[in-house]
Design an enzyme around this catalytic site. Structure first.
Site, mmCIF file in Angstrom:
data_model
loop_
_atom_site.group_PDB
_atom_site.id
_atom_site.type_symbol
_atom_site.label_atom_id
_atom_site.label_comp_id
_atom_site.label_asym_id
_atom_site.label_seq_id
_atom_site.Cartn_x
_atom_site.Cartn_y
_atom_site.Cartn_z
ATOM 1 N N ARG A 177 64.697 20.795 75.313
ATOM 2 C CA ARG A 177 64.555 21.775 76.406
ATOM 3 C C ARG A 177 63.465 21.352 77.395
ATOM 4 O O ARG A 177 62.669 22.155 77.876
ATOM 5 C CB ARG A 177 64.206 23.163 75.848
ATOM 6 C CG ARG A 177 65.243 23.768 74.973
ATOM 7 C CD ARG A 177 66.532 24.102 75.709
ATOM 8 N NE ARG A 177 67.480 24.711 74.804
ATOM 9 C CZ ARG A 177 68.331 24.040 74.032
ATOM 10 N NH1 ARG A 177 68.379 22.711 74.098
ATOM 11 N NH2 ARG A 177 69.141 24.654 73.223
ATOM 12 N N SER A 250 68.540 32.670 75.272
ATOM 13 C CA SER A 250 67.382 32.582 74.359
ATOM 14 C C SER A 250 66.094 32.683 75.159
ATOM 15 O O SER A 250 65.898 31.904 76.095
ATOM 16 C CB SER A 250 67.388 31.255 73.620
ATOM 17 O OG SER A 250 68.565 31.138 72.892
ATOM 18 N N GLU A 346 61.265 30.113 76.956
ATOM 19 C CA GLU A 346 62.175 29.078 77.469
ATOM 20 C C GLU A 346 62.390 29.220 78.985
ATOM 21 O O GLU A 346 62.350 28.235 79.707
ATOM 22 C CB GLU A 346 63.501 29.151 76.719
ATOM 23 C CG GLU A 346 64.444 28.040 77.094
ATOM 24 C CD GLU A 346 65.798 28.134 76.416
ATOM 25 O OE1 GLU A 346 65.861 28.084 75.176
ATOM 26 O OE2 GLU A 346 66.791 28.280 77.144
#
Ligand SMILES: Cc1cc2nc3c(=O)[nH]c(=O)nc-3n(C[C@H](O)[C@H](O)[C@H](O)COP(=O)(O)OP(=O)(O)OC[C@H]3O[C@@H](n4cnc5c(N)ncnc54)[C@H](O)[C@@H]3O)c2cc1C
Length: 350
Positions: A177, A250, A346
């Site tokens: 990520r 998420s 995130e």
């Protein structure tokens, strides 16, 4: 910059709106405004736009479809959105091809296009919201696949060099990520992504119920399109749809911790899922940590945690970004207190 007439100006390949609402441009659907919102249809216009004083001096935020951003306040400068569309195949070698996609294409539409044209590889990444231009930013991933495995190069406007540049895969510094574009957010505006797509590839089926879903569909010898269908069914069941309830998928990354801490936590909590990382540490399930503390389905006003998935924060109606962030901070605080693990958000928090 062209003069704004009633808060609006047009140039060749772009449109500028003053004091623009961003409520319809983020999937949390929280209210926020940008001093200037610029939609760019032709990347060639970037050279002209970055010559204007407003873009040189004001803070810049590049926005795709807003599916990985939480606005806790207005943006005090320029929001730039790359709306250029188009898919081209500059090179086809039969067993694989180079495919060049403009940043403003919708990611899921591109995945569907790749499957319809007989390519393999992107099937596990079906139904991830957002644009193609945003895909390399956090190296989107799902069901055991990351987009970096298929990116040959990224084209971007480099604000430091004041020109369009092309970065090969190795120059993009992709991580979990993460990427160079995420770490140098002020520097690059992604304008197109070039993919290397094979026509045949071993399918990745060993992740989070894909095999079981294929079995339930009665498929024993799956094609990439079958895998996409299985993943789409799993995602639709597990994740709340932003069109129905505001969310950004998420909200926390799975934390990566040192082996010692992972071992202690696994001893104390045998149900905690952990996956070994290349450097000897472990990636822990953030969803498990959050759910174990009773947050799944929790609600503070209109800010809440999804009942379907403990990692997903949701806006039940009129939560502000600041209220959602306050809930996220409370969750982070409790996880740190109880497990000695620091959760990292995130999405981009504005
Ligand atoms: C329901 C749901 C499920 C999701 N599932 C997943 C998943 O499985 N896996 C996953 O990885 N993500 C997932 N996400 C997160 C999100 O879909 C991805 O991060 C996506 O790539 C964001 O695309 P976007 O166009 O909406 O980007 P935005 O949210 O608009 O922007 C995200 C970041 O990228 C930057 N950015 C956007 N476009 C550009 C550009 N052209 N140039 C430079 N910077 C840019 C922004 O500044 C920001 O930092 C999910 C989100 C939702 C709502």
């Amino acid at each position: 910059m062209p003069a704004l007439n009633s808060g609006l100006a047009q140039g060749d390949g772009y449109t500028i709106v003053e004091r623009a609402s961003l409520a319809g441009r983020n999937t949390f659907r929280v209210p926020a405004r940008a001093e200037l919102l610029i939609d760019v249809r032709k990347p060639a216009a970037l050279a002209e736009l970055f010559g204007y004083a407003a873009l040189k001096t004001q803070p810049l935020l590049v926005l795709g479809e807003g599916s990985n951003v939480l606005f806790t306040r207005d943006w005090p400068g320029v929001v730039l959105s790359i709306a250029a569309r188009g898919i081209a195949v500059p090179e086809d070698r039969g067993d694989a091809a180079r495919v060049r996609v403009e940043a403003g294409e919708n990611w899921n539409d591109f995945v569907r296009w790749s499957l319809a044209h007989g390519f393999a590889g992107l099937e596990n990444l079906v139904l991830i919201p957002g644009t193609v231009g945003a895909a390399p930013i956090q190296n989107i991933g799902a069901y055991g696949i990351e987009v970096r495995q298929f990116i040959a190069a990224v084209e971007a406007w480099d604000r430091r060099e004041a020109r369009l540049v092309r970065l090969d895969n190795a120059d993009c510094a992709f991580g979990y990520r993460d990427s160079r574009f995420k770490r140098e957010r002020e520097r690059y505006v992604v304008t197109a992504v070039e993919f290397e797509l094979p026509r045949e590839r071993a399918l990745r089926l060993d992740y989070a119920g894909v095999r079981e879903e294929l079995a339930a569909l009665g498929i024993d010898e799956p094609t990439p399109s079958n895998v996409a269908e299985a993943v789409a069914r799993l995602r639709t069941r597990k994740l709340p749809d932003p069109a129905v309830i505001g969310n950004a998928g998420s909200f926390f990354k799975n934390p990566i911790v040192a082996a010692g801490l992972a071992e202690r936590l696994r001893r104390e909590h045998p149900q905690l899922q952990a996956w070994p990382t290349e450097d000897g540490g472990a990636k822990l399930s953030a969803a498990w940590l959050i759910e174990s503390l009773g947050f799944k389905g929790a609600r503070e006003g209109d800010a809440g945690v999804s009942e379907r998935h403990a990692l997903v924060l949701v806006n039940h109606g009129s939560a502000s970004g600041a209220e959602l962030w306050a809930l996220a901070e409370r969750i982070r605080g409790r996880v740190r207190e109880c497990y000695d693990v620091v959760l990292e958000a995130e999405p981009l928090i504005v």
